[in-house]
Motif scaffolding. Sequence first.
Motif, PDB file in Angstrom:
ATOM      1  N   HIS A 276       0.817  -1.216   0.000  1.00 42.77           N
ATOM      2  CA  HIS A 276       0.000   0.000   0.000  1.00 42.77           C
ATOM      3  C   HIS A 276       0.852   1.268   0.000  1.00 42.77           C
ATOM      4  O   HIS A 276       0.463   2.270  -0.587  1.00 42.77           O
ATOM      5  CB  HIS A 276      -0.938  -0.003   1.209  1.00 42.77           C
ATOM      6  N   CYS A 277       1.983   1.221   0.701  1.00 39.25           N
ATOM      7  CA  CYS A 277       2.850   2.404   0.804  1.00 39.25           C
ATOM      8  C   CYS A 277       4.299   1.983   0.535  1.00 39.25           C
ATOM      9  O   CYS A 277       5.099   1.855   1.477  1.00 39.25           O
ATOM     10  CB  CYS A 277       2.733   3.048   2.193  1.00 39.25           C
ATOM     11  N   PRO A 278       4.652   1.753  -0.723  1.00 40.89           N
ATOM     12  CA  PRO A 278       6.003   1.243  -1.032  1.00 40.89           C
ATOM     13  C   PRO A 278       7.120   2.216  -0.676  1.00 40.89           C
ATOM     14  O   PRO A 278       8.275   1.807  -0.585  1.00 40.89           O
ATOM     15  CB  PRO A 278       5.938   1.006  -2.557  1.00 40.89           C
ATOM     16  N   LEU A 279       6.790   3.505  -0.474  1.00 37.49           N
ATOM     17  CA  LEU A 279       7.824   4.489  -0.149  1.00 37.49           C
ATOM     18  C   LEU A 279       7.937   4.749   1.353  1.00 37.49           C
ATOM     19  O   LEU A 279       8.684   5.626   1.774  1.00 37.49           O
ATOM     20  CB  LEU A 279       7.533   5.813  -0.870  1.00 37.49           C
ATOM     21  N   LEU A 280       7.195   3.979   2.176  1.00 37.11           N
ATOM     22  CA  LEU A 280       7.267   4.123   3.631  1.00 37.11           C
ATOM     23  C   LEU A 280       8.028   2.927   4.189  1.00 37.11           C
ATOM     24  O   LEU A 280       7.561   1.787   4.097  1.00 37.11           O
ATOM     25  CB  LEU A 280       5.851   4.192   4.227  1.00 37.11           C
ATOM     26  N   LEU A 281       9.181   3.182   4.768  1.00 34.64           N
ATOM     27  CA  LEU A 281      10.067   2.088   5.160  1.00 34.64           C
ATOM     28  C   LEU A 281      10.339   2.094   6.664  1.00 34.64           C
ATOM     29  O   LEU A 281      10.418   3.159   7.287  1.00 34.64           O
ATOM     30  CB  LEU A 281      11.397   2.200   4.413  1.00 34.64           C
ATOM     31  N   PRO A 282      10.510   0.892   7.268  1.00 33.18           N
ATOM     32  CA  PRO A 282      10.840   0.818   8.706  1.00 33.18           C
ATOM     33  C   PRO A 282      12.240   1.359   8.971  1.00 33.18           C
ATOM     34  O   PRO A 282      13.154   1.167   8.173  1.00 33.18           O
ATOM     35  CB  PRO A 282      10.761  -0.687   9.006  1.00 33.18           C
ATOM     36  N   GLN A 283      12.382   2.033  10.124  1.00 28.49           N
ATOM     37  CA  GLN A 283      13.655   2.648  10.486  1.00 28.49           C
ATOM     38  C   GLN A 283      14.365   1.899  11.612  1.00 28.49           C
ATOM     39  O   GLN A 283      15.477   2.259  11.988  1.00 28.49           O
ATOM     40  CB  GLN A 283      13.431   4.103  10.908  1.00 28.49           C
ATOM     41  N   ASP A 284      13.696   0.896  12.194  1.00 25.20           N
ATOM     42  CA  ASP A 284      14.333   0.091  13.243  1.00 25.20           C
ATOM     43  C   ASP A 284      13.841  -1.347  13.130  1.00 25.20           C
ATOM     44  O   ASP A 284      12.852  -1.643  12.458  1.00 25.20           O
ATOM     45  CB  ASP A 284      14.050   0.665  14.637  1.00 25.20           C
ATOM     46  N   ARG A 285      14.526  -2.239  13.803  1.00 29.43           N
ATOM     47  CA  ARG A 285      14.187  -3.660  13.690  1.00 29.43           C
ATOM     48  C   ARG A 285      12.954  -4.027  14.500  1.00 29.43           C
ATOM     49  O   ARG A 285      12.383  -5.102  14.317  1.00 29.43           O
ATOM     50  CB  ARG A 285      15.373  -4.521  14.132  1.00 29.43           C
TER      51      ARG A 285
ATOM     52  N   PHE B  60       4.314  12.918  -0.373  1.00 30.08           N
ATOM     53  CA  PHE B  60       4.386  13.782   0.812  1.00 30.08           C
ATOM     54  C   PHE B  60       5.197  13.077   1.892  1.00 30.08           C
ATOM     55  O   PHE B  60       4.925  11.918   2.235  1.00 30.08           O
ATOM     56  CB  PHE B  60       2.983  14.093   1.339  1.00 30.08           C
ATOM     57  N   HIS B  61       6.190  13.784   2.427  1.00 29.99           N
ATOM     58  CA  HIS B  61       7.061  13.204   3.445  1.00 29.99           C
ATOM     59  C   HIS B  61       6.294  13.006   4.755  1.00 29.99           C
ATOM     60  O   HIS B  61       5.538  13.870   5.186  1.00 29.99           O
ATOM     61  CB  HIS B  61       8.265  14.117   3.694  1.00 29.99           C
ATOM     62  N   ILE B  62       6.527  11.840   5.384  1.00 31.94           N
ATOM     63  CA  ILE B  62       5.822  11.516   6.631  1.00 31.94           C
ATOM     64  C   ILE B  62       6.707  10.616   7.494  1.00 31.94           C
ATOM     65  O   ILE B  62       7.528   9.840   6.973  1.00 31.94           O
ATOM     66  CB  ILE B  62       4.468  10.819   6.342  1.00 31.94           C
ATOM     67  N   ARG B  63       6.559  10.750   8.794  1.00 32.36           N
ATOM     68  CA  ARG B  63       7.293   9.909   9.757  1.00 32.36           C
ATOM     69  C   ARG B  63       6.313   9.454  10.831  1.00 32.36           C
ATOM     70  O   ARG B  63       5.571  10.272  11.383  1.00 32.36           O
ATOM     71  CB  ARG B  63       8.436  10.694  10.386  1.00 32.36           C
ATOM     72  N   ILE B  64       6.283   8.158  11.109  1.00 27.53           N
ATOM     73  CA  ILE B  64       5.344   7.595  12.085  1.00 27.53           C
ATOM     74  C   ILE B  64       6.127   6.889  13.179  1.00 27.53           C
ATOM     75  O   ILE B  64       6.966   6.022  12.901  1.00 27.53           O
ATOM     76  CB  ILE B  64       4.370   6.613  11.413  1.00 27.53           C
ATOM     77  N   LEU B  65       5.849   7.264  14.433  1.00 26.95           N
ATOM     78  CA  LEU B  65       6.510   6.654  15.597  1.00 26.95           C
ATOM     79  C   LEU B  65       5.467   5.919  16.418  1.00 26.95           C
ATOM     80  O   LEU B  65       4.511   6.515  16.911  1.00 26.95           O
ATOM     81  CB  LEU B  65       7.190   7.739  16.440  1.00 26.95           C
ATOM     82  N   LEU B  66       5.646   4.608  16.557  1.00 22.21           N
ATOM     83  CA  LEU B  66       4.720   3.784  17.327  1.00 22.21           C
ATOM     84  C   LEU B  66       5.295   3.525  18.712  1.00 22.21           C
ATOM     85  O   LEU B  66       6.514   3.390  18.873  1.00 22.21           O
ATOM     86  CB  LEU B  66       4.476   2.443  16.625  1.00 22.21           C
ATOM     87  N   PRO B  67       4.424   3.419  19.750  1.00 18.53           N
ATOM     88  CA  PRO B  67       4.926   3.051  21.080  1.00 18.53           C
ATOM     89  C   PRO B  67       5.348   1.585  21.099  1.00 18.53           C
ATOM     90  O   PRO B  67       5.071   0.830  20.154  1.00 18.53           O
ATOM     91  CB  PRO B  67       3.708   3.308  21.989  1.00 18.53           C
ATOM     92  N   VAL B  68       5.973   1.173  22.178  1.00 18.83           N
ATOM     93  CA  VAL B  68       6.479  -0.201  22.257  1.00 18.83           C
ATOM     94  C   VAL B  68       5.361  -1.230  22.225  1.00 18.83           C
ATOM     95  O   VAL B  68       5.576  -2.386  21.854  1.00 18.83           O
ATOM     96  CB  VAL B  68       7.340  -0.388  23.530  1.00 18.83           C
ATOM     97  N   ASP B  69       4.136  -0.827  22.632  1.00 14.08           N
ATOM     98  CA  ASP B  69       3.020  -1.772  22.612  1.00 14.08           C
ATOM     99  C   ASP B  69       2.255  -1.734  21.284  1.00 14.08           C
ATOM    100  O   ASP B  69       1.242  -2.396  21.129  1.00 14.08           O
ATOM    101  CB  ASP B  69       2.062  -1.506  23.780  1.00 14.08           C
TER     102      ASP B  69
END
Length: 362
Positions: free
Chosen positions: A10-19, A35-44
């Motif tokens: 769905h979003c081929p240009l959105l890539l994970p930044q950590d393992r 459009f540039h975007i950054r998503i930060l998820l909590p540990v849960d």
Amino acid sequence: MAGARALLRHCPLLLPQDRHGTAYEGFVTAQGRDFHIRILLPVDFQLKNAKIECSWRLKKILRGYQHILKQRLHSCPDLVSFMVELKTVLEIALKNTQDLHIPRPPEYYSCLVRDLEILGWNKVAYVDTGLTTVKLKAEDSCGRQHLIALKLNAKYPTEPPDCLVDFPVPFAVSWMPQNSLMDIYNQFLAALESLKEFWDALDEIDGKTWVLEPENPTRSATTRRIAIGNNVSVNVEVDPRHPNMLPECYFLGADHAVNPLRTKLNNNMHLWDPEISLLQNLRELLEIDFPSRAVLEKSDFAKDCGICYAYRLDGSAPDQVCDDPRCGQPFHQACLYEWLQGLPTSRQSFNVIFGECPYCNK
């Protein structure tokens, strides 16, 4: 792995930044624009506590849609679902932004004013100065007030307006070029009645129990975290299409307190009666009386985190409790995770970390 593949599709240009899969950065594409975007998820991985950072261009385009995106964050089950909905909202926002610069023909205004007069100005809650956004108000059969926001494009009534509602389910409008605002309004009323039992069930919970989360639930919210006792609660996820059926229940608290409740729920599950209210069913299956709002205050259950000494942390209440019956201190999951990671005696197995209670050292 399947979720990662779906996100890549769905979003081929959105890539994970950590393992760990808690940070993503890249681009979201709509109408051929990136459009540039950054998503930060909590540990849960709870989406409701995610943080979204984006470029000023994207922020400007989505300026009038923040409340919708917040609702979607609370109700989407995973990141893939949210990104699909984000792209849908972005498509609508881009189309409406373009529409602002398209001159409306005189027929557009005469048709819109005629439709509003037929509908009745007493049903209109708001009209913007450009006559491109209209909010209509309605009352359901139980007296609850609702709004529907209509964003009209320059081709109205050949094309239907985009409809924004505070619903727990999608609201799709059936439209033909000869239709009017009255047709949308009648469909809106029918949708309100179809959700009557869902809102009845949650209104009873909100009125008769102490709901710890969400603090100010919207009409689209399907979950309630209900206080049962000191540092013991149950998170209930109600199906808006089948509100009289047994909801998903997740107990929060120390094992010695919640294990008996889980056992009662499993043993009494067959006693669920769709003819009585959801709250009454929960009382009978769990064999408890929920703390009454008339007798107790919310502060009797809303205990501060034992690490940060606050109740709310980025909108979340403490949901992790020490299992020692003599302690029972609650913590925010994020606080506890960070604390345990800093202890040399802690150990981690996959995504679970084990260590001593910061309060009682057990």
